[in-house]
Design a protein around this motif. Structure first.
Motif, PDB file in Angstrom:
ATOM      1  N   ASN A 187     125.509  11.630 -31.393  1.00 33.33           N
ATOM      2  CA  ASN A 187     126.199  12.913 -31.540  1.00 33.33           C
ATOM      3  C   ASN A 187     125.685  13.660 -32.767  1.00 33.33           C
ATOM      4  OD1 ASN A 187     128.431  12.834 -29.417  1.00 33.33           O
ATOM      5  ND2 ASN A 187     128.723  10.852 -30.437  1.00 33.33           N
ATOM      6  N   ALA A 188     126.002  14.947 -32.794  1.00 31.51           N
ATOM      7  CA  ALA A 188     125.637  15.757 -33.964  1.00 31.51           C
ATOM      8  C   ALA A 188     126.890  16.384 -34.557  1.00 31.51           C
ATOM      9  CB  ALA A 188     124.658  16.848 -33.554  1.00 31.51           C
ATOM     10  N   ILE A 189     126.873  16.552 -35.861  1.00 33.79           N
ATOM     11  CA  ILE A 189     127.900  17.350 -36.538  1.00 33.79           C
ATOM     12  C   ILE A 189     127.218  18.635 -36.981  1.00 33.79           C
ATOM     13  CG2 ILE A 189     129.418  17.545 -38.550  1.00 33.79           C
ATOM     14  CD1 ILE A 189     129.637  14.489 -38.563  1.00 33.79           C
ATOM     15  N   SER A 190     127.756  19.771 -36.533  1.00 33.50           N
ATOM     16  CA  SER A 190     127.236  21.060 -36.980  1.00 33.50           C
ATOM     17  C   SER A 190     128.106  21.498 -38.154  1.00 33.50           C
ATOM     18  CB  SER A 190     127.282  22.076 -35.830  1.00 33.50           C
ATOM     19  OG  SER A 190     126.694  23.280 -36.252  1.00 33.50           O
ATOM     20  N   SER A 191     127.553  21.300 -39.331  1.00 36.14           N
ATOM     21  CA  SER A 191     128.317  21.581 -40.561  1.00 36.14           C
ATOM     22  C   SER A 191     128.237  23.058 -40.938  1.00 36.14           C
ATOM     23  CB  SER A 191     127.730  20.731 -41.695  1.00 36.14           C
ATOM     24  OG  SER A 191     128.225  21.172 -42.947  1.00 36.14           O
ATOM     25  N   GLY A 192     129.312  23.558 -41.498  1.00 36.69           N
ATOM     26  CA  GLY A 192     129.256  24.876 -42.116  1.00 36.69           C
ATOM     27  C   GLY A 192     128.328  24.807 -43.318  1.00 36.69           C
ATOM     28  N   PRO A 193     127.939  25.953 -43.878  1.00 33.14           N
ATOM     29  CA  PRO A 193     127.015  25.932 -45.019  1.00 33.14           C
ATOM     30  C   PRO A 193     127.641  25.288 -46.255  1.00 33.14           C
ATOM     31  CG  PRO A 193     127.861  28.151 -44.633  1.00 33.14           C
ATOM     32  CD  PRO A 193     128.325  27.314 -43.494  1.00 33.14           C
ATOM     33  N   ILE A 194     126.859  24.447 -46.915  1.00 32.65           N
ATOM     34  CA  ILE A 194     127.307  23.755 -48.127  1.00 32.65           C
ATOM     35  C   ILE A 194     126.177  23.865 -49.149  1.00 32.65           C
ATOM     36  CG2 ILE A 194     127.910  21.484 -49.110  1.00 32.65           C
ATOM     37  CD1 ILE A 194     129.113  20.726 -46.406  1.00 32.65           C
ATOM     38  N   ARG A 195     126.519  24.123 -50.398  1.00 30.77           N
ATOM     39  CA  ARG A 195     125.476  24.268 -51.425  1.00 30.77           C
ATOM     40  C   ARG A 195     124.867  22.896 -51.745  1.00 30.77           C
ATOM     41  NH1 ARG A 195     125.501  28.782 -54.414  1.00 30.77           N
ATOM     42  NH2 ARG A 195     127.755  29.048 -54.326  1.00 30.77           N
TER      43      ARG A 195
END
Ligand code: NAD
Length: 256
Positions: A187-195
């Motif tokens: 599976n994949a996790i589509s993460s929101g933007p993180i610095r």
């Protein structure tokens, strides 16, 4: 968080420093009681990874080099893991790279070399890693890769990495179809933007963070802890019916 992964072993690939999303996953897994094995890209990262791992609650001693552009490196790394740990229950692929100059401006100006480099490190690596990891998951397992919404939609400046993420997300589905017979979920996790170190390379990253705060349903940015906790779920039996999926952990931004 309350899911226990005591007695299970996971490989975490892609910790560079304390801002890495892989480190968020490592902390969540450590809290769940799992045994962890770490890999780093090159000597440059070894000390920082070892120093960070020493701060975790569990004792995680296996920390190995693995440059995913080298077939030999990947084979050797998983050979050592087999020798030292015997089996694993899953792995987190938190690896991507593109040249800074390819992450700004016109996509039509992308160089062949830059395109292939981004695909090689950010997408093909999941396939070769799965090849060498699958014999260590004879009793089943869970593979989790990290992606970004720029692989589904055109976003300013994400360019060559968006195309690499699209390939990565499709690889997740093909690998899920292939490895399902062995009880391995992918599976994949589509993460929101993180610095992080990598996101620094994306031109005008601050306005992306600002837009999420302003427009996403939850009106806040994603944290590495949120991604880490979702990874724990995907590594646990709670998610046993899920494979070939991309789960968005992005404050709901993808619905807009
Ligand atoms: P990061 O820079 O901390 O992690 C990227 C990792 O890739 C580093 O540890 C680096 O050493 C590793 N890497 C690069 N080339 C490699 C090679 N040849 N062999 C082995 N490892 C190599 O940044 P991050 O943001 O935590 O990135 C982790 C994953 O999360 C990436 O797949 C990234 O695309 C994805 N992601 C990041 C964001 C974000 O906004 N930061 C959002 C969605 C998805």
């Amino acid at each position: 968080m309350s899911i226990s992964l005591k007695g299970k072993t996971f490989v975490i690939m892609g910790v560079a420093n304390k801002r890495s999303i892989a480190w968020g996953i490592a902390r969540s897994l450590d809290q769940s009681g799992a045994n962890l094995i770490f890999t780093y890209a090159s000597e440059r990262f070894e000390k920082s990874v070892r120093d960070l791992v020493a701060t975790l609650e569990g004792k995680h001693e296996l920390i190995l080099p693995c440059d995913v552009t080298s077939d030999e490196d990947v084979e050797k790394c998983f050979g050592t893991i087999k020798e030292q740990a015997g089996k694993i229950d899953g792995l987190a692929h938190c690896i991507a790279f593109a040249k800074t100059e390819e992450l700004a401006g016109d996509f039509s100006e992308t160089s062949r070399e830059g395109y292939l480099l981004a695909q090689n490190i950010s997408s093909y690596s999941l396939t070769i890693i799965s090849k060498y990891a699958k014999p260590l998951m004879a009793e089943g397992g869970s593979i989790v890769a990290l992606t970004y919404i720029g692989g589904e939609r055109v976003l300013p400046n994400y360019n060559v990495m968006g195309v690499a993420k699209a390939a990565l997300e499709m690889s997740v589905r093909y690998l899920a179809a292939d490895l399902g017979k062995q009880g391995i979920r992918v599976n994949a996790i589509s993460s929101g933007p993180i610095r992080t170190l990598s996101s620094k390379g994306v031109s005008d990253f601050n306005s992306i963070l600002h837009e999420i705060e302003e427009k996403s349903p939850l009106h806040r940015n994603t944290t590495p802890e949120e991604v880490g906790d979702t990874a724990v779920f995907l590594f646990s039996d709670m998610s046993r019916g899920i494979t070939g999926e991309t789960i968005h952990v992005d404050s709901g931004y993808h619905v807009l």
